[in-house]
Design a protein around this motif. Structure first.
Motif, PDB file in Angstrom:
ATOM      1  N   TYR A 100       0.807  -1.214   0.000  1.00 13.41           N
ATOM      2  CA  TYR A 100       0.000   0.000   0.000  1.00 13.41           C
ATOM      3  C   TYR A 100       0.844   1.270   0.000  1.00 13.41           C
ATOM      4  N   TYR A 137      -0.356  -1.474  -8.800  1.00 13.09           N
ATOM      5  CA  TYR A 137      -1.458  -0.567  -8.498  1.00 13.09           C
ATOM      6  C   TYR A 137      -2.306  -0.436  -9.768  1.00 13.09           C
ATOM      7  N   ASN A 220      -6.155  -6.262   4.461  1.00 16.03           N
ATOM      8  CA  ASN A 220      -6.722  -5.604   3.293  1.00 16.03           C
ATOM      9  C   ASN A 220      -8.118  -5.044   3.546  1.00 16.03           C
ATOM     10  N   TRP A 422      -9.436   5.782   2.421  1.00 14.88           N
ATOM     11  CA  TRP A 422      -8.686   5.149   1.331  1.00 14.88           C
ATOM     12  C   TRP A 422      -9.619   4.828   0.154  1.00 14.88           C
TER      13      TRP A 422
END
Length: 428
Positions: A100, A137, A220, A422
């Motif tokens: 992340y 990503y 996650n 997020w």
């Protein structure tokens, strides 16, 4: 890395001042290096020699030399990176984190898409395929793996033999080893909140052995810290405190490595990168230092191991952008990887490179032979701000193990907010 709570105004001011000074230094080097040289900014002095060795090896295969530049302050390093990406004076390349943290950097638009470089390396068998997700990503690769550290339990084989302890192959065997060491007057386990970040280690190790699927889902944002699996992990750690199996919580990894070699501490949980620290303390791989994968507490769970791999990143606005991109195309070459991994004395993401030492060799063979599920390290999992705060919560738990239920509630409250932020950012 931040403190135990969101920084106070004074702390923010201090960090900003430190970052400003360091940014000036970074920008000075960001003016470009002579032709044939590319600077790599990192946060670890221990990586300076390995990067220099890799740079020399790259010179032999690509007429291009990597030059390490180090900012050893994690806090100012991160601020430098993020601040400089918004300017035209940014370092050419970075040693960064995977997971992340890399995704967060990719969101800025300031780092290069390296999907092509990954695919070419993968086609040659120069990179472990299962690592790709940690560097991705939105289905694009933004970093190349630098090392492949396995998170394991280090021990001293001479101490184990002296006390009639077999290397644990089951969870019960691990618990029995702790009991035997304690009776022999050896502190069984190193546990620490020193330097703050290691506070996650035992939560990560225990949870990933009790329920690796839950660990992956929790990290996650698909499960909750208040679920029974997370409570079970903290209760297990608390039981180790009850049995007096841990070292004092202020014992650093450097001091723990020396104690392991001396035989006063039985086992140290850490990434295989600790090997260089153990060697500096007199450890000899395969002689008085070895390592094993912590056995699964649930025999029915998928066999797993936690890994850690730093990312080599190229910036969009670096002064030597063309040469930096050329370097990324050569980074995973076996000659470069061998020079780096053998100098670092750690695992290698290129499976065609021979292991740096017998300990790493044995672990790599087990991981590949048993097809262990590679789980990314706690530090790289989840929104960075959440990880930072959760580490502080776990440090508080280590200093007051009876507070585990309150700790779990606090961590989940933080997680609810952080994951919402997020996901909202992902939609923009």
């Amino acid at each position: 890395m931040s403190g135990s709570r969101p920084p106070s105004l004074d702390r923010r001011t201090l960090l900003a001042a430190a970052a400003a000074g360091a940014l000036a230094t970074a920008c000075a080097t960001a003016g470009g290096r002579p032709s044939g040289e590319v600077a790599v900014l990192g946060d670890s002095a221990a990586w300076e020699k390995p990067m220099t060795a890799a740079g020399a090896a790259m010179k032999s295969v690509a007429a291009l030399r990597l030059v390490p530049e180090v900012n050893p302050s994690l806090e100012s390093f991160e601020q430098i990176v993020r601040s400089s990406l918004r300017t035209d004076k940014t370092p050419d390349m970075l040693k960064y984190w995977s997971g992340y943290r890399l995704q967060d950097l990719a969101r800025t638009g300031g780092i290069e898409d390296l999907t092509g470089q990954w695919d070419k390396a993968a086609a040659k068998g120069w990179v472990e395929p299962s690592l790709r997700e940690a560097f991705t990503y939105r289905r694009r690769v933004y970093g190349l793996p630098m090392n492949l550290a396995y998170w394991v339990i280090f021990y001293n084989p001479q101490v184990f033999r002296e006390h009639g302890i077999d290397t644990p192959e089951t969870w019960d065997g691990f618990l029995a080893a702790c009991e035997r060491l304690k009776k022999a007057g050896v502190t069984p386990l190193h546990g620490t909140a020193a330097d703050r970040w290691p506070s996650f280690i035992w939560f990560q190790e225990i949870l990933s052995r009790q329920d690796p699927r839950f660990y992956q889902d929790l990290m996650n944002g698909r499960e909750r810290y208040t679920d029974p699996q997370a409570e079970r992990a903290l209760r297990t750690i608390a039981s180790f405190f009850d049995k007096d199996w841990f070292t004092p919580m202020d014992l650093s990894h450097t001091d723990a490595a020396a104690a392991l070699v001396r035989g006063t501490v039985g086992m140290v949980a850490c990434g295989t990168w600790l090997g260089s620290t153990l060697a500096a303390a007199g450890g000899r791989p395969g002689k008085n230092v070895d390592a094993f994968v912590l056995p699964m507490a649930d025999p029915g769970a998928r066999p797993s191991i936690v890994f850690e791999s730093s990312a080599l990143v190229a910036t969009v606005k670096g002064p030597d952008r063309a040469e930096a991109l050329k370097a990324t195309g050569t980074w995973l070459h076996p000659t470069v990887m061998k020079a780096f991994a053998h100098t670092l004395q750690d695992g290698c993401p290129n499976p065609r490179v021979e292991a740096a030492n017998p300990v790493v060799d044995g672990l790599a063979k087990k991981v590949r032979g048993d097809r262990l599920w590679l789980l990314n390290r706690f530090w790289e999992q989840g929104p960075p701000e959440l990880v930072e705060a959760t580490v502080d919560d776990l440090a508080g738990f280590l200093l007051n193990p009876s507070s585990y239920r309150e700790t779990l509630r606090t961590m989940q409250d933080r997680a609810d907010d952080a994951w919402q932020v997020w996901r909202e950012a992902e939609e923009t």
